[in-house]
Each structure stands twice: as structure tokens, then as C-alpha cells.
Design a protein around this motif. Sequence first.
Motif, short mmCIF file in Angstrom:
data_model
loop_
_atom_site.label_atom_id
_atom_site.label_comp_id
_atom_site.label_asym_id
_atom_site.label_seq_id
_atom_site.Cartn_x
_atom_site.Cartn_y
_atom_site.Cartn_z
N MET A 1 0.65 -1.27 0.05
CA MET A 1 0.01 -0.05 0.05
C MET A 1 0.77 1.18 0.18
O MET A 1 1.59 1.56 0.79
CB MET A 1 -0.82 0.03 1.23
N ASP A 2 0.82 2.15 -1.02
CA ASP A 2 1.66 3.28 -1.13
C ASP A 2 1.25 4.26 -0.17
O ASP A 2 0.19 4.82 0.14
CB ASP A 2 1.23 3.84 -2.65
N PRO A 3 2.24 4.57 0.73
CA PRO A 3 1.92 5.68 1.85
C PRO A 3 1.45 7.02 1.40
O PRO A 3 0.80 7.72 2.11
CB PRO A 3 3.31 5.87 2.64
N SER A 33 -8.07 12.68 -7.22
CA SER A 33 -8.96 11.90 -7.31
C SER A 33 -8.44 10.59 -7.89
O SER A 33 -8.75 9.42 -7.54
CB SER A 33 -9.89 12.47 -8.47
N GLN A 34 -7.09 10.82 -8.66
CA GLN A 34 -6.57 9.60 -9.32
C GLN A 34 -5.91 8.68 -7.96
O GLN A 34 -5.84 7.66 -8.03
CB GLN A 34 -5.59 10.05 -10.12
N HIS A 35 -5.29 9.49 -6.96
CA HIS A 35 -4.61 8.85 -5.66
C HIS A 35 -5.61 7.79 -5.06
O HIS A 35 -5.43 6.59 -4.73
CB HIS A 35 -4.27 9.82 -4.80
N ILE A 36 -7.04 8.29 -4.99
CA ILE A 36 -8.25 7.88 -4.23
C ILE A 36 -8.73 6.52 -5.15
O ILE A 36 -8.82 5.29 -4.68
CB ILE A 36 -9.24 8.61 -3.94
N ALA A 37 -8.67 6.82 -6.68
CA ALA A 37 -9.11 5.71 -7.38
C ALA A 37 -8.14 4.65 -7.35
O ALA A 37 -8.22 3.45 -7.28
CB ALA A 37 -9.14 6.34 -8.81
N ALA A 38 -6.77 4.87 -7.12
CA ALA A 38 -5.71 4.04 -7.32
C ALA A 38 -5.81 3.29 -5.74
O ALA A 38 -5.45 1.98 -5.95
CB ALA A 38 -4.25 4.59 -7.35
N LEU A 39 -5.83 4.00 -4.93
CA LEU A 39 -5.99 3.25 -3.76
C LEU A 39 -7.04 2.17 -3.60
O LEU A 39 -7.02 1.13 -3.00
CB LEU A 39 -5.84 4.08 -2.44
N GLY A 41 -8.45 0.80 -6.18
CA GLY A 41 -8.38 -0.18 -6.80
C GLY A 41 -7.24 -1.29 -6.18
O GLY A 41 -7.50 -2.39 -6.52
N ASP A 42 -6.40 -0.74 -5.42
CA ASP A 42 -5.59 -1.64 -4.97
C ASP A 42 -6.22 -2.55 -3.70
O ASP A 42 -5.94 -3.78 -3.68
CB ASP A 42 -4.28 -0.73 -4.25
N LEU A 43 -7.13 -1.99 -3.18
CA LEU A 43 -7.76 -2.99 -2.05
C LEU A 43 -9.19 -3.30 -2.54
O LEU A 43 -9.79 -3.89 -1.77
CB LEU A 43 -8.04 -1.82 -1.00
N ARG A 44 -9.50 -2.91 -3.82
CA ARG A 44 -10.54 -3.54 -4.51
C ARG A 44 -12.00 -3.38 -3.77
O ARG A 44 -12.63 -4.17 -3.42
CB ARG A 44 -10.34 -5.08 -4.59
#
Length: 285
Positions: A1-3, A33-39, A41-44
Amino acid sequence: MDPHLLRTFVTVARLSSFSGAARELGYTQSAVSQHIAALEGDLRTELLTRRPVEPTPAGARLLEHAGPLLLRLDAARADVLRLAAAPPGRITLAASPLAVGPGLLAALPATGVTLRVLPPAEVPAAVATGDCDLGFVDGPAAPSDPLRLPDVAPLVVTGVAEEELAVLLPAGHPLAGRDALRLEDLADARWLDAPGVAPLPGAVRTAPALRYEGTDLRALCALAAAGHGLALLPGRVARTAGAGVAVPLCSPRLVHRTELLAPATLSGAAAALAVRLGAGSPYGP
């Protein structure tokens, strides 16, 4: 998980705003918005609802982990920088209001120190993250027992003082004439809630009479003396309040304990001050 993504998520959740988080972090709103979407996506899973911006159940659970994780990362960074021998400067000492007693003040050197008064809960993190070089924190504890501090980073913790506790009551209170008081007899009394100075005793069952969010001891004592609620304080503070009546606490057997917090890596003037304030052997004579 990216800090970095985690920090963005915590900021958006705290501000309930993507645009507000972008301004605070120095990003564009699109980047947030991209950061939240990426997180997500990582946690599904969805972590935030968008209108209004609020944590989902999964997001609320992540927030419980995020604060300690980010604090631990900041503490690790500060510890490495200390080891790299940052250039000398003024020493910053954090202290909770009730820890600023005669002993601490007498031990401080005349120059070279900045004393920063913080709520007790903020002192360990301030030392762990390098915002302050040393810290004094206080609270009730069983005699000779350490305080229960958050596990923010490896810190050298040294007990430096213990003293009796007293309940500060208004002069006309029915219990003001007692020689001593039991906390269990006051569980249904109205207490002041002062998290920045003296948090509510654990045995209290009633809602706080008044919440005081400052750190001024005189103001807290004045509120207690005026009948706005009881306060559990070190005996020396309660007796010198100037108004009200201080009655010693006899049960449970608790003391007001003060501890010195220092990072595991410390040298130079900060180490010398730690020894002077009571840290003892970890940093040499």
C-alpha cells in the motif's frame, strides 16, 4: 500500500473534500481523485462516498490503521535523520501542561531551549516524529507503574516524578470538608472534560459538565472552583489554585506521574539536556 496514496486518503477523509485536500497537499484536484481511485483499486473496494464525501465502512476501518501507520513512517524518518547528525540548533522540548512543574523549570538551561506546551496525547508523537527533541508527559498511574503511552516509535521513557492526586471542588461542595475522597464515590458527579490538561478519570459514568479545550491551568482551576465540574489534579496544583478546595484522593491508589520521553537515537546538546532532566545513563554521564 503506497503511503502517499494513504496520506491523500486520510486528508480527504479529514476535510470531507477532494478540493480541500488538493489545496492542503499541493496537488491538483485531479491528482487527488487519481490517488483515491488507485488506492481503491489496490484494495478492491470503495473507500469514500462522493456526495457527500464520507468514509464507507471499509474506509472507516482503513482510517483506524492509517493514522498509526503514517505516524510510524514519520517516526522512522525522524530517527534516521537524527542518526545522520543534523546540524545543531535550538532544542525543542514538548511538555504537557501539568508536567510543567517546578522541577522541570528549575532544570532548564537559561538559553538554547524552546518549551512547547502540548496536550498530553500529542507529546509522544511530537518526539517520535522529530518535531520536538524531548518530551515531558504526565498522567495518573499506580505507584511506580509507567504511563500507558501510544506505541508511536521506540522511545526511551524515564519516570522523573510522582506526587499525590487531589480532587478540586468548589468551596460549597458537600464533600469539601472530607479528609480524603474515593473516586468511586464521585463516579456520578459532574466532571470537567479537559483533554488538553486533565482528561476525565476512567471511573466517571456521567456526561461531562463542561468541555474545556484549552491548556491554561488557571482557567481550568477557576472553572472547577466556580462549580462547573470537578477536576482531578496533582496536589500541588489543586492546593495553589487560589479558589476551591483540594481534597486528596485515597482510592484507588493512584499518583500523578511525570515521564521524560526521548528518541532512541540522541546526541549532542539534546542528549546532555536529557541527562540533566533525568534521562540518566542511556546517553552517558
